[in-house]
Design an enzyme around this catalytic site. Sequence first.
Site, PDB file in Angstrom:
ATOM      1  N   GLY A  70      -4.234   8.886  -2.614  1.00 24.83           N
ATOM      2  CA  GLY A  70      -2.849   8.516  -2.892  1.00 24.83           C
ATOM      3  C   GLY A  70      -2.258   9.256  -4.076  1.00 24.83           C
ATOM      4  O   GLY A  70      -1.100   9.684  -4.046  1.00 24.83           O
ATOM      5  N   THR A  71      -3.043   9.416  -5.117  1.00 26.70           N
ATOM      6  CA  THR A  71      -2.551  10.086  -6.322  1.00 26.70           C
ATOM      7  C   THR A  71      -2.140  11.521  -6.010  1.00 26.70           C
ATOM      8  O   THR A  71      -1.049  11.972  -6.380  1.00 26.70           O
ATOM      9  CB  THR A  71      -3.642  10.066  -7.412  1.00 26.70           C
ATOM     10  N   ASN A 150       1.782  -2.385  -5.676  1.00 28.70           N
ATOM     11  CA  ASN A 150       0.347  -2.667  -5.799  1.00 28.70           C
ATOM     12  C   ASN A 150       0.036  -3.882  -6.664  1.00 28.70           C
ATOM     13  O   ASN A 150      -1.027  -4.465  -6.553  1.00 28.70           O
ATOM     14  CB  ASN A 150      -0.408  -1.444  -6.320  1.00 28.70           C
ATOM     15  N   GLN A 178      -0.417   0.867  -0.336  1.00 29.47           N
ATOM     16  CA  GLN A 178      -0.775  -0.550  -0.188  1.00 29.47           C
ATOM     17  C   GLN A 178      -0.360  -1.123   1.167  1.00 29.47           C
ATOM     18  O   GLN A 178      -0.985  -2.054   1.652  1.00 29.47           O
ATOM     19  CB  GLN A 178      -0.126  -1.386  -1.304  1.00 29.47           C
ATOM     20  N   SER A 196      -3.748   6.315   1.654  1.00 29.55           N
ATOM     21  CA  SER A 196      -5.077   6.540   1.089  1.00 29.55           C
ATOM     22  C   SER A 196      -6.101   5.676   1.819  1.00 29.55           C
ATOM     23  O   SER A 196      -5.797   4.555   2.231  1.00 29.55           O
ATOM     24  CB  SER A 196      -5.054   6.178  -0.396  1.00 29.55           C
ATOM     25  N   ALA A 197      -7.338   6.199   1.959  1.00 31.40           N
ATOM     26  CA  ALA A 197      -8.344   5.508   2.787  1.00 31.40           C
ATOM     27  C   ALA A 197      -9.008   4.327   2.093  1.00 31.40           C
ATOM     28  O   ALA A 197      -9.324   3.331   2.732  1.00 31.40           O
ATOM     29  CB  ALA A 197      -9.411   6.512   3.234  1.00 31.40           C
ATOM     30  N   THR A 234     -11.802  23.544   1.228  1.00 30.58           N
ATOM     31  CA  THR A 234     -12.622  23.118   2.366  1.00 30.58           C
ATOM     32  C   THR A 234     -12.377  21.636   2.647  1.00 30.58           C
ATOM     33  O   THR A 234     -12.416  20.807   1.743  1.00 30.58           O
ATOM     34  CB  THR A 234     -14.112  23.357   2.054  1.00 30.58           C
ATOM     35  N   CYS A 317      -5.685   0.623 -13.653  1.00 27.44           N
ATOM     36  CA  CYS A 317      -5.532   1.666 -14.668  1.00 27.44           C
ATOM     37  C   CYS A 317      -4.906   1.091 -15.926  1.00 27.44           C
ATOM     38  O   CYS A 317      -5.088   1.588 -17.015  1.00 27.44           O
ATOM     39  CB  CYS A 317      -4.655   2.802 -14.166  1.00 27.44           C
TER      40      CYS A 317
HETATM   41  C1  LIG Z   1      -4.320   2.977  -5.257  1.00 25.86           C
HETATM   42  C2  LIG Z   1      -2.917   3.406  -5.240  1.00 25.86           C
HETATM   43  C3  LIG Z   1      -2.580   4.755  -5.420  1.00 25.86           C
HETATM   44  C4  LIG Z   1      -3.598   5.815  -5.736  1.00 25.86           C
HETATM   45  O1  LIG Z   1      -4.389   6.129  -4.630  1.00 25.86           O
HETATM   46  P1  LIG Z   1      -5.804   6.860  -4.866  1.00 25.86           P
HETATM   47  O2  LIG Z   1      -6.276   7.161  -3.486  1.00 25.86           O
HETATM   48  O3  LIG Z   1      -6.668   5.874  -5.588  1.00 25.86           O
HETATM   49  O4  LIG Z   1      -5.542   8.074  -5.674  1.00 25.86           O
HETATM   50  C5  LIG Z   1      -1.249   5.107  -5.339  1.00 25.86           C
HETATM   51  N1  LIG Z   1      -0.302   4.192  -5.084  1.00 25.86           N
HETATM   52  C6  LIG Z   1      -0.582   2.890  -4.896  1.00 25.86           C
HETATM   53  C7  LIG Z   1       0.511   1.940  -4.594  1.00 25.86           C
HETATM   54  C8  LIG Z   1      -1.897   2.454  -4.970  1.00 25.86           C
HETATM   55  O5  LIG Z   1      -2.169   1.168  -4.802  1.00 25.86           O
END
Ligand SMILES: *Cc1c(COP(=O)(O)O)cnc(C)c1O
Length: 382
Positions: A70-71, A150, A178, A196-197, A234, A317
């Site tokens: 996600g980041t 989140n 989320q 994000s997984a 890769t 965080c």
């Molecule tokens: C966890 C989260 C992210 C970051 O995702 P990562 O895969 O951990 O880098 C970004 N946005 C939201 C809303 C999240 O909850």
Amino acid sequence: MKIYLDNAATTQVAEEVFNEMKPYFKEKYGNASSLHNYGQEAAKALENSRRIIADKLKAQTEEIIFTSGGTESNNLAILGVAYNFKNKGNHIITTKFEHPSVLETCKALEKEGFSITYLNLNKEGLVNLEELRNSIINKTILVSIMHANNEIGVIQDLKEIYKICKEKNISLHTDAVQSFCKTEVNSDMADLISISAHKIHGPKGIGALYIKKGVKIKKLFHGGKHEFNIRPGTENVAGAVGFAKASLLIKDEDIKRMTKLRNKLINNILKIGDTWLNGSRERLCNNVNISFKYIEGESIMMKLNEKGIAVSTGSACATKELKPSHVLLAIGLKPEDAHGSIRITLSKYTTEKEINYLIKELPSVIKELREMSPYKEEKNDV
Ligand SMILES: *Cc1c(COP(=O)(O)O)cnc(C)c1O
């Protein structure tokens, strides 16, 4: 008892996901760019995973870029659009309660001469559509508004937000990390979508950015033509396979069950006096965020931890800094009240027994902490 109720921070990898991934570490370990059979086997698995994620988002496969999570997806979307359109304009609109991977990316762009508008949220945690409309100027090149928050689980009305952006011909990005697989997320809702997984029982270190056909972004990294020449390196084949599998696992009945357990939890916690729910009642199926007057969320978290229950105070965080949550401040909480909140997030594996245990243990934890509270003189009877 060991109870994990911090599923907005990360989730356990599902057994089915782990099994699906295993062969891609030991037997099918080819580089998806290689032309021999090992490579082609990996490329096939990668493209099959892309198909699954694309279907889930009602998108085309060429619109899905695998990233490290996600980041990275948020950085790629915002920086990619900003750098590509900087000759057209330097103004970006976002909100005050985005994930740090959006907020800090915007802060970095401010230092480079971009101008950012941070929209307010109301008490429920929702963007005011008129404020959004009025913030758009002819130099605006991007709007980035998260789908589900989140910390408080509030879900924005992306359909209406996207309508406004389309009227003004501006790209909309949304952080749907989320919400993906917990509520409908699809390509009709934005031009760029981050997912994000590891928030959906997939592995950490893999995510994706949906980029609508025709939306141009500048690549950030160099060194290869992977991922449609947008994200070189890769490919994480095992990760992509796990991500795709995870996206297929969550069913409607899981969401219904989580919603029921969540409501039970909210209703019971609110019976403890001097408490309130942060954010709208209409929220993600797995999110509870409650403030307790006179005490600190950190102390509640530590006490519950001693009992084997893992919850969070704000986002993972932010917890190291002991600053009040920027999300709770953005929806109008006073700093001392923002300090007194905890976030409890369920998963499809959360059981009623676990929820009952928390409901049983929490009141005595709160009572004990309030008895020690330096603020207790100010209150009459708790
Ligand atoms: C966890 C989260 C992210 C970051 O995702 P990562 O895969 O951990 O880098 C970004 N946005 C939201 C809303 C999240 O909850």
